[in-house]
Design a protein around this motif. Structure first.
Motif, PDB file in Angstrom:
ATOM      1  N   ALA A 100     131.175  14.428   1.886  1.00 43.38           N
ATOM      2  CA  ALA A 100     131.503  13.446   0.852  1.00 43.38           C
ATOM      3  C   ALA A 100     131.404  12.042   1.401  1.00 43.38           C
ATOM      4  CB  ALA A 100     132.914  13.712   0.320  1.00 43.38           C
ATOM      5  N   ALA A 101     131.869  11.848   2.638  1.00 42.27           N
ATOM      6  CA  ALA A 101     131.796  10.523   3.252  1.00 42.27           C
ATOM      7  C   ALA A 101     130.361  10.088   3.446  1.00 42.27           C
ATOM      8  CB  ALA A 101     132.519  10.528   4.594  1.00 42.27           C
ATOM      9  N   VAL A 164     150.478  10.410  -0.352  1.00 41.58           N
ATOM     10  CA  VAL A 164     149.245  10.251  -1.104  1.00 41.58           C
ATOM     11  C   VAL A 164     148.489  11.565  -1.026  1.00 41.58           C
ATOM     12  CG1 VAL A 164     149.054   7.761  -0.768  1.00 41.58           C
ATOM     13  CG2 VAL A 164     148.021   9.292   0.891  1.00 41.58           C
ATOM     14  N   PHE A 165     147.736  11.885  -2.088  1.00 38.22           N
ATOM     15  CA  PHE A 165     146.911  13.080  -2.117  1.00 38.22           C
ATOM     16  C   PHE A 165     145.536  12.769  -1.551  1.00 38.22           C
ATOM     17  CE2 PHE A 165     149.913  14.015  -5.594  1.00 38.22           C
ATOM     18  CZ  PHE A 165     150.285  15.301  -5.269  1.00 38.22           C
ATOM     19  N   LEU A 166     144.972  13.728  -0.832  1.00 35.84           N
ATOM     20  CA  LEU A 166     143.600  13.634  -0.346  1.00 35.84           C
ATOM     21  C   LEU A 166     142.799  14.744  -1.007  1.00 35.84           C
ATOM     22  CD1 LEU A 166     144.306  13.130   3.461  1.00 35.84           C
ATOM     23  CD2 LEU A 166     143.935  11.381   1.735  1.00 35.84           C
ATOM     24  N   LYS A 171     138.507  11.478  -1.729  1.00 35.57           N
ATOM     25  CA  LYS A 171     139.232  10.417  -2.415  1.00 35.57           C
ATOM     26  C   LYS A 171     140.710  10.418  -2.034  1.00 35.57           C
ATOM     27  CE  LYS A 171     136.352  10.088  -6.577  1.00 35.57           C
ATOM     28  NZ  LYS A 171     136.353  10.177  -8.048  1.00 35.57           N
ATOM     29  N   VAL A 172     141.326   9.276  -2.193  1.00 33.45           N
ATOM     30  CA  VAL A 172     142.761   9.126  -1.952  1.00 33.45           C
ATOM     31  C   VAL A 172     143.433   8.823  -3.281  1.00 33.45           C
ATOM     32  CG1 VAL A 172     144.534   7.791  -0.766  1.00 33.45           C
ATOM     33  CG2 VAL A 172     142.384   8.290   0.391  1.00 33.45           C
ATOM     34  N   LEU A 207     142.235  19.682  -4.174  1.00 33.93           N
ATOM     35  CA  LEU A 207     142.963  18.864  -3.209  1.00 33.93           C
ATOM     36  C   LEU A 207     142.845  19.431  -1.795  1.00 33.93           C
ATOM     37  CD1 LEU A 207     146.176  18.252  -5.327  1.00 33.93           C
ATOM     38  CD2 LEU A 207     144.314  16.650  -4.914  1.00 33.93           C
ATOM     39  N   PHE A 208     142.724  18.524  -0.855  1.00 34.50           N
ATOM     40  CA  PHE A 208     142.637  18.905   0.561  1.00 34.50           C
ATOM     41  C   PHE A 208     144.015  18.920   1.222  1.00 34.50           C
ATOM     42  CE2 PHE A 208     142.411  17.374   4.987  1.00 34.50           C
ATOM     43  CZ  PHE A 208     141.757  18.456   5.567  1.00 34.50           C
ATOM     44  N   GLY A 209     144.831  17.909   0.953  1.00 39.35           N
ATOM     45  CA  GLY A 209     146.130  17.864   1.597  1.00 39.35           C
ATOM     46  C   GLY A 209     146.948  16.659   1.191  1.00 39.35           C
TER      47      GLY A 209
END
Length: 235
Positions: A100-101, A164-166, A171-172, A207-209
């Motif tokens: 994604a980056a 915050v969600f990752l 995305k944040v 969601l990742f974490g």
């Protein structure tokens, strides 16, 4: 005259005059000894001042080396934490983040660039410690708890934690948390528990974490770490 001597008279009001005869040799020895003692005293003062200056320079150099060592240890610890984080992450999800980056870097006009440092870098000023991070998901409601320890034994700590969600897309997303649940003032430790909702339109699979950020009274971040859901989410 080779055998001539000096006469030394001691006179006191309440006694008779006392007379001593001193040879020139012993008189010269007395004068020389006084000069020798004076020179020794002057030499001792000089060496003392010189030693004090050398010691002050060594102390200053020692402090500089200690500071350089602390800075090097901090940099080394950050690199070690980064390595541990990367080793602990699931390869598939980590590849999703990196992909994604890369995609966002290639198309900056369409999507916001992902700052991987913001996602992965661990911040730890050794003021507080976080242990036993746990999360439980029921529908869209996420319950999170962790133990917050005060590492500053000489004083209490106060501040504010936040999440915050990752996403797996890199995305944040800000979490709408209860600030009262995450504010703290502790002397030793505190068990913190809070509940908040997943971002609107997102499910667990998106969601990742979670990333925890703790700020001190002055607003500066004193602790920050990313927790993948597969590490903290109860089944």
């Amino acid at each position: 005259m080779s055998d001539s001597k000096y006469s030394v008279l001691f006179m006191r009001d309440d006694r008779d005059v006392t007379r001593y005869r001193v040879s020139p040799f012993w008189l010269k020895m007395f004068v020389c000894s006084q000069i020798f003692l004076l020179l020794c005293a002057a030499g001792g003062i000089y060496m003392g001042v010189r030693g004090f200056k050398i010691n002050a320079d060594l102390q200053s150099e020692k402090k500089g080396l200690e500071q350089r060592l602390v800075d090097a240890e901090v940099r080394l610890e950050r690199l070690g934490n980064m390595e541990k984080i990367l080793e602990s992450y699931d390869p598939t999800e980590l590849q999703s983040l990196l992909s994604a980056a890369t995609s966002e870097a290639e198309q900056p006009e369409e999507r916001e660039e992902v700052n991987l440092n913001k996602i992965f870098i661990r911040t730890d000023t050794r003021q507080v410690g976080v242990e036993n991070m746990q999360a439980k998901l029921a529908g869209r409601k996420l319950s999170v708890s962790f133990e917050l320890n005060n590492l500053q034994a000489s004083k209490s700590m106060a501040g504010q934690a936040d999440f915050v969600f990752l996403t797996k897309g890199g995305k944040v997303e800000d979490a709408e948390t209860n600030k009262d649940d995450l504010s703290f003032q502790i002397q030793r430790f505190k068990r913190i528990q809070t509940t908040f909702l997943l971002p609107e339109g997102m499910d667990q699979k998106d969601l990742f974490g979670l990333r925890l950020e703790i700020r001190g009274k002055d607003g500066d971040v004193i602790f920050a770490e990313t927790y993948p859901f597969y590490h903290i989410l109860a089944s």
